[in-house]
Each structure stands twice: as C-alpha cells, then as structure tokens.
Design a protein around this motif. Structure first.
Motif, short mmCIF file in Angstrom:
data_model
loop_
_atom_site.label_atom_id
_atom_site.label_comp_id
_atom_site.label_asym_id
_atom_site.label_seq_id
_atom_site.Cartn_x
_atom_site.Cartn_y
_atom_site.Cartn_z
N GLU A 196 0.86 -1.19 0.00
CA GLU A 196 0.00 0.00 0.00
C GLU A 196 0.89 1.23 0.00
O GLU A 196 1.62 1.49 0.95
CB GLU A 196 -0.92 0.00 1.23
N LEU A 197 0.84 2.01 -1.09
CA LEU A 197 1.73 3.14 -1.27
C LEU A 197 1.12 4.43 -0.73
O LEU A 197 -0.08 4.67 -0.84
CB LEU A 197 2.05 3.32 -2.75
N GLN A 220 2.66 3.42 -8.69
CA GLN A 220 3.33 2.14 -8.51
C GLN A 220 4.62 2.09 -9.34
O GLN A 220 5.66 1.63 -8.87
CB GLN A 220 2.39 1.00 -8.91
N LYS A 221 4.54 2.58 -10.57
CA LYS A 221 5.72 2.58 -11.44
C LYS A 221 6.82 3.48 -10.86
O LYS A 221 8.02 3.15 -10.95
CB LYS A 221 5.34 3.07 -12.83
N LEU A 222 6.43 4.61 -10.28
CA LEU A 222 7.42 5.52 -9.69
C LEU A 222 8.14 4.85 -8.53
O LEU A 222 9.37 4.91 -8.42
CB LEU A 222 6.72 6.80 -9.23
N THR A 254 3.26 -5.84 -8.85
CA THR A 254 2.58 -5.62 -10.13
C THR A 254 1.11 -5.25 -9.98
O THR A 254 0.41 -5.14 -10.98
CB THR A 254 2.69 -6.87 -11.02
N SER A 255 0.66 -5.05 -8.75
CA SER A 255 -0.74 -4.66 -8.58
C SER A 255 -0.97 -3.30 -9.23
O SER A 255 -0.12 -2.41 -9.20
CB SER A 255 -1.10 -4.58 -7.09
N ARG A 271 3.65 -4.96 -16.32
CA ARG A 271 3.95 -6.17 -15.54
C ARG A 271 5.14 -6.90 -16.14
O ARG A 271 6.02 -7.37 -15.43
CB ARG A 271 2.73 -7.08 -15.51
N ALA A 272 5.17 -6.99 -17.46
CA ALA A 272 6.29 -7.64 -18.14
C ALA A 272 7.60 -6.88 -17.88
O ALA A 272 8.66 -7.50 -17.70
CB ALA A 272 6.02 -7.74 -19.63
#
Length: 304
Positions: free
Chosen positions: A87-88, A140-142, A161-162, A169-170
C-alpha cells in the motif's frame, strides 16, 4: 552444497492476543535467489515481510538478514534492503522527480540517475507532473523505479505488479531478472501465479499463517505429466530408475509424474503396451490448489 541463507527465520510467529497471524515460520533465502511468497490475503505474507524489516516485533522465534537480528538490529537490516510496500503513500504536491530525489537522498543520492532512467525509459513516466495527477498504476511505477535503482543487496517487493497494465507487468519481471543477474536477492510476494512461476527460483506457499509447502521451481520446470492408457487390465511395473510417480489411476489410464531424463522414459514406453499417450507439463496453479483450492477445509491458526 547449498549456499548459506542470507535471509533466515526460525519458528517465527506474530500473535495478536490469542490469534496468530503467523506461526512457526522457518525458511532460508539464499543470496542471488528470487524467492516467492504465495498465498491469498490473510495467509501471512505481509506479516512476514514486516517482521523481516523490523516493523513488527515477533511474538516467537527470530529472523535475521545477513546475520543481523531483524528486530534488535533493524537499522542495519534496512540499510541492506529496498522495500516496496503493498500500500503506497506519496506526497501529492511533489513532482515525480521530486519524490525520486527525496528517496534517493536517503541513500546519499547514489540511485537518482538510475531511478530517473528507469522511470522515464522503462516506465514511461513524465517526472515533471505532480504525483497527485498520477494514476494508481503510475504511482506504482514511480515507486518501482526507486526500488530497483537502490544500491542494495536485497529487494523486498510486496505485490509489485498490482494496478499495472500487462506491458508494465512484463517490464517489472524483466527488472527482477536483471536484479537477480546482478546478484541481488529478491523476495517477491504476490497473487499472480504466472508471474511467480516465471521468475522465482523457489516458492513458499502460506496458508492461514503457516508455511505449508516450499517448491523448487527449477525442479518443477523439469516435471513432466504423462497420461498413459495401457492395453488390457494389467498393471505395468514402473522401473525405479525412471523416477515415475503415480498421481492417479482410472482403469487402464494412469496419470504419472516424471522428473528423470527423457531418453530412458521413451525407451521404456516403446516396449510397453501403450494404447494412448499424452505428455505435458503442470503449471503452478495445480500445486497452489492443493493448499488453497475449493476442496481445502479452512481452519484458523489459533494459540497453542
């Protein structure tokens, strides 16, 4: 011989009153290994991670990372670890670049250039935008960009990857493979079986706070499943050297596991009275269902 464990737990447990969220967990993660933690919500994955990071105090047992006690020496432990929580929380008024500068600054800005490169080139983020304008997946990517950039020995990724699209995801799986190739050790907690199967060296399956199975994924990738129907009603004798295990029988049809070399198996099949044959593989889903399938009776892990 097996390499010594970089991350180790011994009878680790966490209780809340009379309820144990985790009980008697003993496992070891070797250096350079991608180790999967698999199980549904409530199985103990996040509790395990928080105990390893010293964010929770164990009720029983102990955990160590690189020889440091995870509770009593948690600062030394966290210097070795980059952690992505499930949880970010981020400051919305900061830009993406500002967040990376802040997080990199916690480690003397050693990782800023690499974090920026991952964010812009791999994750395709606009780092000038305010974080409040980022979607959940972009946040999430950051966070992933910083986690993979940190100059540490260990990555602990809780549901990494959520909220990500398939292409992202790859990308994450590619970054995990790259980190392993560089000698980093990764704990990968997740729900997506295909992702766990694709990158993990070993997988620990948790159920209701207990470790129920550890699977060597390299051995599993060598596993073959044979569905063989023999002529007549006679039961064939399976030579021990073929390493065949009977999974199920229905009349003349046998479902067999095979872990040995292929040549001797094919030679034996050529001499046996085989009427029909199918050879395939078994994915992680079938193993997972042994412990979390619809026919498994759920009982809580209580106090002793």
């Amino acid at each position: 011989m097996d390499a010594p464990a970089l991350i180790a737990t011994e009878n680790l447990g966490k209780a809340y009153g009379s309820f144990f969220a985790l009980r008697e967990l003993s496992l070891g993660v070797r250096q350079g290994e991608v180790y999967g933690l698999l199980g549904p919500n409530g199985s103990g994955k996040t509790t395990t991670i928080r105990l390893l990071l010293g964010l929770l105090k164990a009720s029983e047992g102990r955990a160590t990372i690189a020889g440091f006690d995870c509770w009593r020496q948690s600062l030394q432990v966290r210097r070795l670890v980059s952690y992505l929580p499930g949880e970010l929380r981020m400051t919305g008024s900061m830009s993406g670049l500002g967040v990376l500068k802040y997080l990199s600054g916690l480690r003397d800005e050693e990782s800023l250039d690499r974090a920026t490169a991952i964010a812009e080139q791999v994750m395709k983020l606009n780092l000038r935008r305010r974080v409040r304008k980022y979607s959940t997946g972009m946040k999430q990517k950051l966070a992933l960009s910083q986690a993979f950039a940190d100059p540490v020995d260990i990555l602990i990724l809780d549901e990494p990857t959520s909220a990500l699209d398939p292409s992202a995801r790859a990308d994450v799986l590619g970054l995990i493979r790259e980190a392993r190739a560089q000698g980093q050790t990764i704990i990968f907690s997740g729900h997506v079986l295909s992702e766990i199967e694709a990158v993990c060296d070993r997988v620990a399956i948790l159920r209701l706070g207990r470790l129920v199975h550890i699977e060597d994924m390299h051995a599993r990738r060598r596993l073959r499943m044979l569905l063989v129907r023999f002529a007549g009603d006679a039961s064939p004798a399976f030579p021990e050297e073929l390493e065949l295990t009977l999974r199920e029988r229905r009349g003349p049809a046998f479902l067999l596991e095979h872990r040995g070399p292929l040549g001797p198996l094919l030679s034996w099949l050529a001499t046996a009275a085989v009427e029909d044959l199918a050879i395939g593989t078994e994915d992680l889903h079938s193993l997972y269902n042994r412990y979390h399938g619809p026919d498994v009776v759920e009982t809580e892990v209580g106090a002793s």
